[in-house]
Design an enzyme around this catalytic site. Structure first.
Site, PDB file in Angstrom:
ATOM      1  N   ASN A   1      34.892  33.561  37.615  1.00 49.70           N
ATOM      2  CA  ASN A   1      35.660  34.630  37.719  1.00 49.70           C
ATOM      3  C   ASN A   1      35.656  35.795  36.648  1.00 49.70           C
ATOM      4  O   ASN A   1      36.770  36.114  35.947  1.00 49.70           O
ATOM      5  CB  ASN A   1      37.346  33.723  37.684  1.00 49.70           C
ATOM      6  CG  ASN A   1      37.403  32.862  38.547  1.00 49.70           C
ATOM      7  OD1 ASN A   1      36.977  32.774  39.779  1.00 49.70           O
ATOM      8  ND2 ASN A   1      38.494  31.843  38.322  1.00 49.70           N
TER       9      ASN A   1
ATOM     10  N   ASP B   1      33.438  37.429  43.285  1.00 47.08           N
ATOM     11  CA  ASP B   1      34.053  36.908  44.530  1.00 47.08           C
ATOM     12  C   ASP B   1      34.169  37.908  45.481  1.00 47.08           C
ATOM     13  O   ASP B   1      35.349  38.672  45.233  1.00 47.08           O
ATOM     14  CB  ASP B   1      35.153  36.011  44.045  1.00 47.08           C
ATOM     15  CG  ASP B   1      34.889  34.703  43.426  1.00 47.08           C
ATOM     16  OD1 ASP B   1      33.781  34.235  43.286  1.00 47.08           O
ATOM     17  OD2 ASP B   1      35.703  34.455  42.614  1.00 47.08           O
TER      18      ASP B   1
END
Length: 80
Positions: free
Chosen positions: A2, A33
């Site tokens: 992340n 992502d």
């Protein structure tokens, strides 16, 4: 993991500035992502959460600008 997040992974803020910061600190492994955004434009976000989307194109541009400032070693990109 992340890489794009400032704070919490479910309600945090996604920012391209994080890529700039960590690359300039010498990080050699990052995550992006990808999700389908409006008008079929790819976005970067933590899917199915309250995290704001950022444009994939802007993330890639930030990476290209900062990837080799602090290190000459290869950059590993986990593209999900």
């Amino acid at each position: 993991h992340n890489t794009y997040l400032e704070g919490h992974q479910f309600v945090g803020v996604a920012s391209i500035d994080i890529y700039k910061i960590i690359l300039r600190l010498g990080c050699r492994c990052i995550e992006i992502d990808n999700w389908n955004g409006p008008n079929d434009e790819p976005i970067v976000t933590h899917g199915r959460t309250f995290v704001n989307p950022i444009l994939f194109e802007k993330v890639i541009k930030e990476i290209s600008i900062n990837a080799f400032i602090a290190s000459k070693y290869p950059l590993i990109i986990s593209l999900e």
